[in-house]
Design an enzyme around this catalytic site. Structure first.
Site, PDB file in Angstrom:
ATOM      1  N   HIS A  32       0.799  -1.226   0.000  1.00 35.98           N
ATOM      2  CA  HIS A  32       0.000   0.000   0.000  1.00 35.98           C
ATOM      3  C   HIS A  32       0.834   1.280   0.000  1.00 35.98           C
ATOM      4  O   HIS A  32       0.286   2.365  -0.071  1.00 35.98           O
ATOM      5  CB  HIS A  32      -0.931   0.033   1.210  1.00 35.98           C
ATOM      6  CG  HIS A  32      -0.201   0.282   2.492  1.00 35.98           C
ATOM      7  ND1 HIS A  32       0.433  -0.708   3.166  1.00 35.98           N
ATOM      8  CD2 HIS A  32       0.029   1.420   3.183  1.00 35.98           C
ATOM      9  CE1 HIS A  32       1.019  -0.195   4.234  1.00 35.98           C
ATOM     10  NE2 HIS A  32       0.798   1.086   4.275  1.00 35.98           N
TER      11      HIS A  32
HETATM   12  C1  UD1 Z   1      -1.913   5.570   5.371  1.00 35.98           C
HETATM   13  C2  UD1 Z   1      -0.619   6.163   5.887  1.00 35.98           C
HETATM   14  C3  UD1 Z   1       0.480   5.101   5.854  1.00 35.98           C
HETATM   15  C4  UD1 Z   1       0.033   3.862   6.603  1.00 35.98           C
HETATM   16  C5  UD1 Z   1      -1.293   3.375   6.049  1.00 35.98           C
HETATM   17  C6  UD1 Z   1      -1.789   2.203   6.870  1.00 35.98           C
HETATM   18  C7  UD1 Z   1      -0.050   8.524   5.485  1.00 35.98           C
HETATM   19  C8  UD1 Z   1       0.737   9.446   4.632  1.00 35.98           C
HETATM   20  N1  UD1 Z   1      -0.157   7.268   5.045  1.00 35.98           N
HETATM   21  O1  UD1 Z   1      -1.726   5.194   4.013  1.00 35.98           O
HETATM   22  O2  UD1 Z   1       1.643   5.620   6.469  1.00 35.98           O
HETATM   23  O3  UD1 Z   1       1.014   2.876   6.414  1.00 35.98           O
HETATM   24  O4  UD1 Z   1      -2.253   4.437   6.143  1.00 35.98           O
HETATM   25  O5  UD1 Z   1      -2.621   1.383   6.125  1.00 35.98           O
HETATM   26  O6  UD1 Z   1      -0.560   8.925   6.509  1.00 35.98           O
HETATM   27  N2  UD1 Z   1      -9.094   4.572   1.398  1.00 35.98           N
HETATM   28  C9  UD1 Z   1     -10.291   3.904   1.443  1.00 35.98           C
HETATM   29  N3  UD1 Z   1     -10.857   3.690   2.664  1.00 35.98           N
HETATM   30  C10 UD1 Z   1     -10.292   4.096   3.826  1.00 35.98           C
HETATM   31  C11 UD1 Z   1      -9.083   4.780   3.767  1.00 35.98           C
HETATM   32  C12 UD1 Z   1      -8.485   5.004   2.546  1.00 35.98           C
HETATM   33  O7  UD1 Z   1     -10.826   3.521   0.411  1.00 35.98           O
HETATM   34  O8  UD1 Z   1     -10.878   3.853   4.903  1.00 35.98           O
HETATM   35  C13 UD1 Z   1      -8.451   4.793   0.070  1.00 35.98           C
HETATM   36  C14 UD1 Z   1      -8.791   6.137  -0.528  1.00 35.98           C
HETATM   37  O9  UD1 Z   1      -8.852   5.980  -1.919  1.00 35.98           O
HETATM   38  C15 UD1 Z   1      -7.569   6.971  -0.189  1.00 35.98           C
HETATM   39  C16 UD1 Z   1      -6.451   5.940  -0.239  1.00 35.98           C
HETATM   40  O10 UD1 Z   1      -7.044   4.737   0.223  1.00 35.98           O
HETATM   41  O11 UD1 Z   1      -7.357   8.028  -1.066  1.00 35.98           O
HETATM   42  C17 UD1 Z   1      -5.258   6.296   0.614  1.00 35.98           C
HETATM   43  O12 UD1 Z   1      -5.652   6.493   1.988  1.00 35.98           O
HETATM   44  P1  UD1 Z   1      -4.703   7.347   2.978  1.00 35.98           P
HETATM   45  O13 UD1 Z   1      -5.231   7.313   4.348  1.00 35.98           O
HETATM   46  O14 UD1 Z   1      -4.438   8.689   2.376  1.00 35.98           O
HETATM   47  O15 UD1 Z   1      -3.334   6.606   2.892  1.00 35.98           O
HETATM   48  P2  UD1 Z   1      -2.971   5.075   3.033  1.00 35.98           P
HETATM   49  O16 UD1 Z   1      -2.399   4.643   1.723  1.00 35.98           O
HETATM   50  O17 UD1 Z   1      -4.082   4.308   3.635  1.00 35.98           O
HETATM   51  N1  UDP Z   2      -3.237  -5.856   8.988  1.00 35.78           N
HETATM   52  C1  UDP Z   2      -4.528  -6.322   9.208  1.00 35.78           C
HETATM   53  N2  UDP Z   2      -5.277  -6.722   8.135  1.00 35.78           N
HETATM   54  C2  UDP Z   2      -4.788  -6.668   6.852  1.00 35.78           C
HETATM   55  C3  UDP Z   2      -3.472  -6.187   6.640  1.00 35.78           C
HETATM   56  C4  UDP Z   2      -2.727  -5.775   7.729  1.00 35.78           C
HETATM   57  O1  UDP Z   2      -4.983  -6.407  10.352  1.00 35.78           O
HETATM   58  O2  UDP Z   2      -5.524  -7.042   5.917  1.00 35.78           O
HETATM   59  C5  UDP Z   2      -2.463  -5.370  10.146  1.00 35.78           C
HETATM   60  C6  UDP Z   2      -1.077  -5.953  10.318  1.00 35.78           C
HETATM   61  O3  UDP Z   2      -1.104  -7.089  11.151  1.00 35.78           O
HETATM   62  C7  UDP Z   2      -0.305  -4.818  10.968  1.00 35.78           C
HETATM   63  C8  UDP Z   2      -0.986  -3.575  10.440  1.00 35.78           C
HETATM   64  O4  UDP Z   2      -2.254  -3.992   9.925  1.00 35.78           O
HETATM   65  O5  UDP Z   2      -0.451  -4.802  12.372  1.00 35.78           O
HETATM   66  C9  UDP Z   2      -0.138  -2.981   9.356  1.00 35.78           C
HETATM   67  O6  UDP Z   2      -0.853  -2.005   8.703  1.00 35.78           O
HETATM   68  P1  UDP Z   2      -0.362  -1.405   7.307  1.00 35.78           P
HETATM   69  O7  UDP Z   2       0.500  -2.380   6.616  1.00 35.78           O
HETATM   70  O8  UDP Z   2      -1.600  -0.934   6.634  1.00 35.78           O
HETATM   71  O9  UDP Z   2       0.442  -0.112   7.759  1.00 35.78           O
HETATM   72  P2  UDP Z   2       1.969   0.161   8.121  1.00 35.78           P
HETATM   73  O10 UDP Z   2       2.360  -0.751   9.218  1.00 35.78           O
HETATM   74  O11 UDP Z   2       2.757  -0.026   6.864  1.00 35.78           O
HETATM   75  O12 UDP Z   2       1.962   1.587   8.526  1.00 35.78           O
END
Ligand code: UD1
Ligand code: UDP
Length: 358
Positions: free
Chosen positions: A201
């Protein structure tokens, strides 16, 4: 009173052990959820499974550009903090919600505690690298998970006090695994007897069509079939790039929606190995009840401890090179160490003890 800020899936998981510890010690706190993650399977499912109290404030910031999302969070967090008047604001990790929480707190003259302080990827393409650097320099209490993270903070002469505590994700793995093993039925839905687990992601990966094409080739050609819980950001990008249909039709890949924590713990424990660009997963694979090899699909990591301890290998983004690394591993699977570089599962206890003494 403490305001515990969360915004995304990993923050909810990693703050859960701290919330439990605060409840145990009858400390007064409020949960402020920015709403950066809002889908049921990225947010509410974790509150339910991890048995967390309902958020006191849900700020509904939603998705947006980096600046828009951070700015909206900053404005709404300031309002929430003004209403609550906390003595301390606790943030965890490196998301936009974390930076906004730390900045809003600092500008109101409220102390900020940063859980998981001191990580550095030195990759300035990553929004997370901006967020963690800035948050560390705004915080008065810095809870570094390891000595390496603490040494980064000291090198940068942060003004706050640095404590080495371990990472609360290990507490979470140890605490929730028994429940997960009892309640999860995910293995019944997995199509393969033996499988690899994949997630992706990171913005700098999935927003780049070249990288996404390489990931698709890695998954479809992986020598072990792959179970792939698909983050909504990545689903959107695969669709935009015309890659989703081909990937869904591959016999070698089972795409599933993002799963709750119990299912994910069980998938990590039972898979052959993991392919990911996630941060938290690089730590979880070192937990004594998971102990898995992870191939990190990135050019750098802010978690070198997992590499040094022999759990993680940063394999880059090139499909041929990644597949070669997997083949090499499968040809000589090694015993993984028993020691976990991220602590023994008492990070939350240590953090709350420091908060009590402060
Ligand atoms: C964010 C964090 C990242 C973290 C990740 C955990 C930042 C810069 N990024 O990334 O560090 O590792 O969360 O998973 O803060 N979206 C949905 N539903 C949701 C949320 C998001 O569909 O509930 C989609 C939307 O299209 C959105 C995209 O995901 O534009 C990105 O969401 P965003 O929260 O901006 O960043 P993540 O990639 O989730
Ligand atoms: N995780 C989860 N369900 C999923 C994928 C990840 O519960 O389908 C959990 C995973 O065990 C970890 C956390 O989400 O604790 C990691 O989140 P993510 O990879 O989105 O974010 P990051 O750690 O890179 O910020």
């Amino acid at each position: 009173m403490i305001c515990v800020v969360v915004g995304t899936r990993p923050e909810i998981i990693k703050m859960a052990p701290i919330v439990i510890e605060l409840q145990k010690r009858r400390k007064e706190f409020r949960i402020v959820h920015t709403g950066q993650h809002y889908d049921l399977e990225l947010s509410q499912v974790f509150f339910d499974q991890l048995d967390l109290p309902k958020a006191d404030h849900l700020l509904d910031i939603g998705s947006g550009t980096q600046a828009n999302q951070t700015a909206t969070a900053l404005i709404r967090l300031e309002e929430a903090f003004l209403r609550e008047g906390p003595d301390l604001i606790l943030v965890e990790g490196d998301t936009n919600s974390v930076l906004a929480g730390a900045l809003a707190g600092a500008k109101l003259g409220i102390d900020v505690g940063h859980v998981e302080a001191g990580l550095r990827s030195h990759d300035m393409r990553m929004p997370e690298e901006h967020n963690r650097r800035l948050t560390d320099h705004l915080s008065r209490l810095l809870f570094a998970p390891t000595d390496w993270a603490a040494s980064n903070l000291r090198k940068e002469s942060v003004w706050g006090d640095v404590f080495v505590t371990g990472n609360t994700v290990i507490d979470a793995c140890l605490h929730y695994m028994p429940l997960a093993l009892k309640e999860s039925e995910i293995l019944e839905k997995v199509k393969y007897d033996e499988f690899a687990l994949a997630t992706a992601h990171r913005a700098e990966n999935v927003d780049d069509p070249h990288v996404m094409r390489s990931f698709v080739r890695i998954l479809t050609k992986c020598p072990t079939p792959v179970v792939y819980p698909l983050h909504p950001r990545t689903r959107k990008r695969l669709k935009e790039q015309g890659l989703l249909k081909g990937l869904s039709e591959s016999e070698n890949v089972q795409i599933i929606p993002p799963v709750g924590y119990f299912d994910f713990l069980v998938l990590m424990r039972n898979c052959r190995f993991i392919l990911t660009d996630s941060g938290g997963i690089q730590e979880e694979v070192t937990a004594p009840n998971i102990r898995k090899r992870v191939f990190v699909l990135r050019l750098s990591t802010e978690r070198p401890e997992a590499v040094e301890a022999g759990f993680a290998e940063v394999v880059g983004l090139n499909d041929d090179e990644v597949l070669q690394s997997i083949e090499a591993y499968l040809g000589r699977p090694e015993q993984l160490r028993k020691e976990c570089p991220y602590g023994s599962g008492n990070a939350a206890e240590r953090i709350v003890t420091i908060l009590e003494r402060d």
